[in-house]
Design a protein around this motif. Structure first.
Motif, mmCIF file in Angstrom:
data_model
loop_
_atom_site.group_PDB
_atom_site.id
_atom_site.type_symbol
_atom_site.label_atom_id
_atom_site.label_comp_id
_atom_site.label_asym_id
_atom_site.label_seq_id
_atom_site.Cartn_x
_atom_site.Cartn_y
_atom_site.Cartn_z
ATOM 1 N N SER A 1 9.113 -38.476 -21.349
ATOM 2 C CA SER A 1 7.785 -38.779 -22.347
ATOM 3 C C SER A 1 7.425 -39.750 -21.425
ATOM 4 N N ASN A 2 6.113 -40.153 -21.912
ATOM 5 C CA ASN A 2 5.447 -41.443 -20.904
ATOM 6 C C ASN A 2 6.192 -43.247 -21.900
ATOM 7 N N LEU A 3 6.964 -42.762 -23.054
ATOM 8 C CA LEU A 3 7.581 -43.853 -24.275
ATOM 9 C C LEU A 3 9.508 -44.437 -23.452
ATOM 10 N N GLN A 4 9.304 -43.395 -22.286
ATOM 11 C CA GLN A 4 10.521 -43.670 -21.420
ATOM 12 C C GLN A 4 10.681 -44.766 -20.890
ATOM 13 N N ASP A 5 12.000 -45.321 -20.820
ATOM 14 C CA ASP A 5 12.311 -46.473 -19.972
ATOM 15 C C ASP A 5 12.888 -46.437 -18.910
ATOM 16 N N HIS A 6 14.563 -45.782 -19.511
ATOM 17 C CA HIS A 6 15.299 -45.881 -18.806
ATOM 18 C C HIS A 6 15.933 -44.400 -18.787
ATOM 19 N N LEU A 7 16.035 -43.546 -17.666
ATOM 20 C CA LEU A 7 17.030 -42.452 -17.761
ATOM 21 C C LEU A 7 17.902 -42.350 -16.866
ATOM 22 N N PHE A 8 19.086 -42.199 -16.908
ATOM 23 C CA PHE A 8 20.513 -42.293 -16.502
ATOM 24 C C PHE A 8 21.264 -41.153 -16.382
ATOM 25 N N VAL A 9 21.686 -40.786 -15.362
ATOM 26 C CA VAL A 9 21.679 -39.157 -14.766
ATOM 27 C C VAL A 9 23.115 -39.828 -14.445
ATOM 28 N N GLN A 10 24.553 -39.738 -14.789
ATOM 29 C CA GLN A 10 25.968 -39.098 -14.333
ATOM 30 C C GLN A 10 26.825 -38.291 -14.141
ATOM 31 N N PHE A 11 27.766 -38.017 -12.930
ATOM 32 C CA PHE A 11 28.378 -37.480 -12.712
ATOM 33 C C PHE A 11 29.825 -37.503 -12.885
ATOM 34 N N ILE A 12 31.296 -37.233 -13.480
ATOM 35 C CA ILE A 12 31.977 -37.835 -12.675
ATOM 36 C C ILE A 12 32.553 -36.710 -12.166
ATOM 37 N N THR A 13 33.905 -36.891 -11.055
ATOM 38 C CA THR A 13 33.680 -36.124 -9.593
ATOM 39 C C THR A 13 35.574 -36.291 -9.757
ATOM 40 N N TYR A 14 36.166 -35.290 -9.620
ATOM 41 C CA TYR A 14 37.964 -35.365 -8.741
ATOM 42 C C TYR A 14 37.456 -34.568 -7.483
ATOM 43 N N ASN A 15 38.542 -35.394 -6.567
ATOM 44 C CA ASN A 15 38.773 -34.490 -5.517
ATOM 45 C C ASN A 15 39.889 -34.288 -4.972
ATOM 46 N N GLY A 16 40.695 -32.835 -4.896
ATOM 47 C CA GLY A 16 42.046 -33.010 -5.242
ATOM 48 C C GLY A 16 42.607 -32.906 -3.759
ATOM 49 N N LEU A 17 42.031 -33.160 -2.774
ATOM 50 C CA LEU A 17 42.506 -33.071 -1.113
ATOM 51 C C LEU A 17 42.800 -34.416 -1.180
ATOM 52 N N LEU A 18 41.836 -35.009 -1.607
ATOM 53 C CA LEU A 18 41.507 -36.385 -1.399
ATOM 54 C C LEU A 18 42.763 -37.661 -3.287
ATOM 55 N N ARG A 19 42.729 -36.636 -3.777
ATOM 56 C CA ARG A 19 43.003 -36.998 -5.327
ATOM 57 C C ARG A 19 42.446 -38.247 -5.543
ATOM 58 N N LYS A 20 41.487 -38.323 -5.693
ATOM 59 C CA LYS A 20 40.957 -39.361 -6.181
ATOM 60 C C LYS A 20 39.435 -38.880 -6.876
ATOM 61 N N PHE A 21 39.253 -39.437 -8.328
ATOM 62 C CA PHE A 21 37.960 -39.331 -9.116
ATOM 63 C C PHE A 21 36.764 -40.188 -8.531
ATOM 64 N N ILE B 1 32.903 -41.573 -9.476
ATOM 65 C CA ILE B 1 31.582 -41.391 -10.721
ATOM 66 C C ILE B 1 30.260 -42.107 -10.180
ATOM 67 N N PHE B 2 29.622 -41.425 -10.401
ATOM 68 C CA PHE B 2 27.649 -40.916 -9.417
ATOM 69 C C PHE B 2 27.159 -41.258 -10.212
ATOM 70 N N GLY B 3 26.150 -42.478 -10.248
ATOM 71 C CA GLY B 3 25.032 -42.324 -11.153
ATOM 72 C C GLY B 3 23.780 -43.195 -10.772
ATOM 73 N N VAL B 4 23.037 -42.321 -11.181
ATOM 74 C CA VAL B 4 21.208 -43.100 -10.793
ATOM 75 C C VAL B 4 20.305 -43.389 -11.670
ATOM 76 N N THR B 5 20.077 -44.376 -11.985
ATOM 77 C CA THR B 5 19.047 -44.310 -13.050
ATOM 78 C C THR B 5 17.041 -45.110 -12.582
ATOM 79 N N PHE B 6 16.456 -44.165 -13.353
ATOM 80 C CA PHE B 6 14.971 -44.296 -13.065
ATOM 81 C C PHE B 6 14.616 -45.546 -13.882
ATOM 82 N N TYR B 7 13.892 -46.253 -13.345
ATOM 83 C CA TYR B 7 13.646 -47.184 -14.543
ATOM 84 C C TYR B 7 11.697 -46.972 -14.025
#
Length: 268
Positions: free
Chosen positions: A155-175, A177-183
């Motif tokens: 809604s128009n009263l929303q201040d921040h919107l944070f979107v986050q994914f946690i992923t795992y790459n089995g080939l590189l054996r690494k986690f 954390i990707f986040g995007v913030t809309f302000y």
């Protein structure tokens, strides 16, 4: 039926109920863990009710994020299952409203149940989190997102919107954390920031890791040998003079102590 529709805002385990697990990937190699986190913060609607245009360029006033009302963060939104005219309205469920919402504080001034509630999350601003479960099938996910829209999560009263994914790459054996913030800025524009963190949890696995661990062990062994020698010197000084402070009359010994303390921090 739509009997389970009211659980859309808090429960999204349709696929998990059948025992199946759906694997979803970003860029084909990075497996999504758990799902997509949406975390929204809100502005104080009471302060924005007078004149939005009159306060458009006045910070912070109307646009004070997460203003507390009555010492608590207020519930907001309307559970679309109980609102006539929405795609999710179900008269049979609406007639049993008090079965799902027995606490009067869960209802707004006209008796409609609130849809979203404040929950503290470490590392994030005080807001309203929602998890889009990775096990949702396409149709279920579409319904869930539709519920968010029709229940006024966005809604128009929303201040921040944070979107986050946690992923795992089995080939590189690494986690990852990707986040995007809309302000939402006061002047009506939207700023977008992103953050990516990549880390591994396995101490070994490659020749480089083995070499690093070997060097760390050698470093610790050398440190312990040096520390043992310095302790023996301090004890010898104390036995001769009755005071350890005499040992630090030499500037070299002071530097030596600082170096050993720094090594202890590194080793720890």
């Amino acid at each position: 039926t739509r009997e389970k529709a009211s659980a859309l805002k808090t429960s999204h385990a349709a696929a998990a109920d059948s025992g199946s697990v759906i694997s979803r990937f970003i860029n084909s190699k990075n497996k999504i863990i758990a799902g997509m986190l949406l975390h929204g913060t809100r502005r104080a609607d009471a302060e924005c009710a007078d004149s939005v245009f009159g306060k458009l360029y006045e910070p912070p006033g109307c646009y004070q994020a997460n203003a507390e009302q009555g010492g608590d963060y207020p519930h907001f939104g309307n559970d679309a299952v109980f609102v006539r005219g929405t795609s999710y309205y179900n008269e049979a469920v609406a007639n049993k409203q008090f079965k799902y919402y027995s606490d009067p504080s869960q209802l707004n001034e006209v008796g409609i149940p609130y849809a979203f509630y404040h929950t503290d999350m470490a590392g994030l601003l005080a807001g309203y989190p929602v998890l889009v479960d990775v096990n949702m099938e396409a149709e279920r996910a579409k319904e869930f997102v539709g519920f968010l829209f029709e229940s006024n999560y966005f809604s128009n009263l929303q201040d921040h919107l944070f979107v986050q994914f946690i992923t795992y790459n089995g080939l590189l054996r690494k986690f990852g954390i990707f986040g995007v913030t809309f302000y939402h800025n006061n002047e009506g524009t939207i700023d977008i920031t992103q953050n990516l963190q990549i880390f591994k949890v396995e101490l070994t696995g490659t020749s480089v890791d083995s070499f690093r661990i070997a060097m760390e062990c050698i470093f610790v062994a050398i440190y312990l040998v040096i520390l043992k020698g310095r302790v023996q010197n301090h004890w010898s000084t104390y036995q001769r003079t009755g005071s350890v402070l005499v040992h630090f009359k030499s500037f070299f010994h002071v530097v030596d102590l600082v170096t050993l303390a720094w090594f202890a921090v590194v080793v720890g």
